[in-house]
Write an enzyme that holds these catalytic residues in place. Structure first.
Site, PDB file in Angstrom:
ATOM      1  N   PRO A  52       0.006   1.722 -17.694  1.00  0.00           N
ATOM      2  CA  PRO A  52       0.592   1.389 -16.280  1.00  0.00           C
ATOM      3  C   PRO A  52       1.608   1.035 -15.896  1.00  0.00           C
ATOM      4  O   PRO A  52       2.572   0.503 -16.766  1.00  0.00           O
ATOM      5  CB  PRO A  52      -0.801   0.130 -16.310  1.00  0.00           C
ATOM      6  CG  PRO A  52      -1.703   0.251 -17.257  1.00  0.00           C
ATOM      7  CD  PRO A  52      -1.026   0.811 -18.441  1.00  0.00           C
ATOM      8  N   GLU A  53       1.779   0.441 -14.759  1.00  0.00           N
ATOM      9  CA  GLU A  53       3.045  -0.278 -14.051  1.00  0.00           C
ATOM     10  C   GLU A  53       3.113  -1.521 -14.920  1.00  0.00           C
ATOM     11  O   GLU A  53       2.565  -2.315 -15.246  1.00  0.00           O
ATOM     12  CB  GLU A  53       2.731  -0.476 -12.737  1.00  0.00           C
ATOM     13  CG  GLU A  53       3.828  -1.126 -11.790  1.00  0.00           C
ATOM     14  CD  GLU A  53       3.704  -1.611 -10.394  1.00  0.00           C
ATOM     15  OE1 GLU A  53       4.806  -1.811  -9.812  1.00  0.00           O
ATOM     16  OE2 GLU A  53       2.664  -1.090 -10.113  1.00  0.00           O
ATOM     17  N   VAL A  54       4.310  -1.750 -15.481  1.00  0.00           N
ATOM     18  CA  VAL A  54       4.906  -2.843 -16.212  1.00  0.00           C
ATOM     19  C   VAL A  54       3.987  -3.678 -16.856  1.00  0.00           C
ATOM     20  O   VAL A  54       3.594  -4.685 -17.115  1.00  0.00           O
ATOM     21  CB  VAL A  54       5.405  -4.171 -14.919  1.00  0.00           C
ATOM     22  CG1 VAL A  54       6.533  -3.877 -14.244  1.00  0.00           C
ATOM     23  CG2 VAL A  54       4.303  -4.607 -14.113  1.00  0.00           C
ATOM     24  N   ASN A  71      11.568  -3.300 -12.133  1.00  0.00           N
ATOM     25  CA  ASN A  71      10.383  -2.463 -12.608  1.00  0.00           C
ATOM     26  C   ASN A  71      10.629  -0.845 -12.844  1.00  0.00           C
ATOM     27  O   ASN A  71      11.031  -0.291 -11.978  1.00  0.00           O
ATOM     28  CB  ASN A  71       9.326  -2.835 -11.317  1.00  0.00           C
ATOM     29  CG  ASN A  71       8.079  -2.147 -11.550  1.00  0.00           C
ATOM     30  OD1 ASN A  71       7.865  -1.183 -12.242  1.00  0.00           O
ATOM     31  ND2 ASN A  71       7.196  -2.577 -10.673  1.00  0.00           N
TER      32      ASN A  71
END
Length: 325
Positions: A45-47, A120
């Site tokens: 996933p994101e970050v 990010n």
């Protein structure tokens, strides 16, 4: 020769926030599990490394910041990674050992112009090593206090044995021109790591699949308050929140907008699917957004894909002093 099929794994989990080693350990464990089940492409996933600080204020109000908030942010900065760096080297060795491709959302430290800016980012790693990265172009809302803006030089699409992969992060996917820049690079598997667990996000990823005539892999964290260190200065920000802070919603969508794997909610897990890349070609028979369904005589997109430099020196330092270029 290109493989027409690839087995993908989509990880829905969360590490201990602000704990880089926790994230690295989870990546290693889940990558090995997915590889043992035959996955060739594994998406986080994101970050994911070192986590999405949902609900934390870092002591910010309009017009002021607190010392305690700065200390929480410094802790977040310390848990970020360099690209390339020690952590990406470990991940490259893991991908080589298992013969897999890894796509991981990370918090990246700026190594070039500053020691105080985070990004990010998505990092792309294959059996052959570090393949590229993408920095989120516009952090959303209060994310702008945490992360800087990427530029067009990292609108990255990677050619792999099973097709071209690339992606945008969370609400970047609401930027039509950014999506178009990805489609124009011949993307087959579109990656959309996110922190958005709302029902409306599902409409977004299904629209992208229909629009780009590509597979869409959306990957979100399943996070609870147990993943937050209780000694954070601003732990009180989430103390009264529900135990589940992010319910997930990871999913895989086919190139005509149908679910290959439906969204997973309220639990940790790994989604698996074998993608048939010939369906991407078949789906473009009647609609190719940057091909026969485009009108370049009316609409044109210009993408600045040059790396943006804050400072450009016209002299270089030598042992004896400054030399003109």
């Amino acid at each position: 020769m290109r493989n027409h099929h690839v087995k993908v794994a989509v990880v829905q989990s969360a590490p201990i926030l602000f704990d880089k080693q926790s994230a690295m350990d989870e990546i290693a464990s889940m990558t090995k599990d997915a590889a043992e089940q035959g996955a060739n492409l594994i998406v986080f996933p994101e970050v994911f490394l070192p986590g999405y600080p949902r609900g934390l204020s870092f002591g910010t109000r309009v017009g002021s910041r607190t010392d305690d908030g700065r200390r929480d942010w410094e802790r977040y900065w310390s848990s970020a990674i360099d690209i390339p760096g020690a952590e990406t080297q470990i991940l490259c060795e893991l991908a080589k050992e298992l013969g897999v491709y890894l796509v991981i959302g990370v918090v990246e430290r700026d190594q070039e112009f500053s020691t105080g800016t985070l990004f990010n980012s998505i990092v792309y790693i294959g059996p052959e090593g570090l393949l590229g990265k993408h920095r989120k172009l516009v952090p959303t809302g209060s994310e702008r206090l945490l992360w800087g803006q990427g530029d067009g030089s990292t609108l990255t699409v990677i050619d792999t044995p099973f097709g071209r992969i690339g992606g945008l992060i969370c609400w970047e996917n609401y930027m039509p021109l950014a999506r178009t820049a990805m489609y124009a690079q011949g993307i087959d598997i579109y990656l959309a790591p996110t922190a958005d667990a709302r029902d409306t996000w599902q409409a977004t990823i299904r629209h992208i699949a229909c629009e780009g005539r590509c597979y869409v892999i959306s990957c979100n964290q399943f996070a609870t308050k147990a993943s937050y260190p209780a000694d954070l200065a601003y732990y009180e920000d989430i103390k009264e929140d529900a135990d589940i802070l992010s319910r997930g919603g990871s999913a895989i969508v086919g190139p005509l907008g149908e679910y290959v794997v439906e969204p997973l909610y309220n639990q940790e897990g790994i989604l698996f699917a074998t993608l048939d890349l010939t369906q991407v070609t078949q789906s473009r028979f009647d609609f190719d957004v940057v091909g026969h369904y485009s009108r370049p005589d009316i609409f044109q997109l210009v993408v600045n894909d040059k790396k943006q430099e804050v400072v450009r020196f016209t002299k270089t330092r030598a042992k004896s002093g400054w030399n003109e270029e």
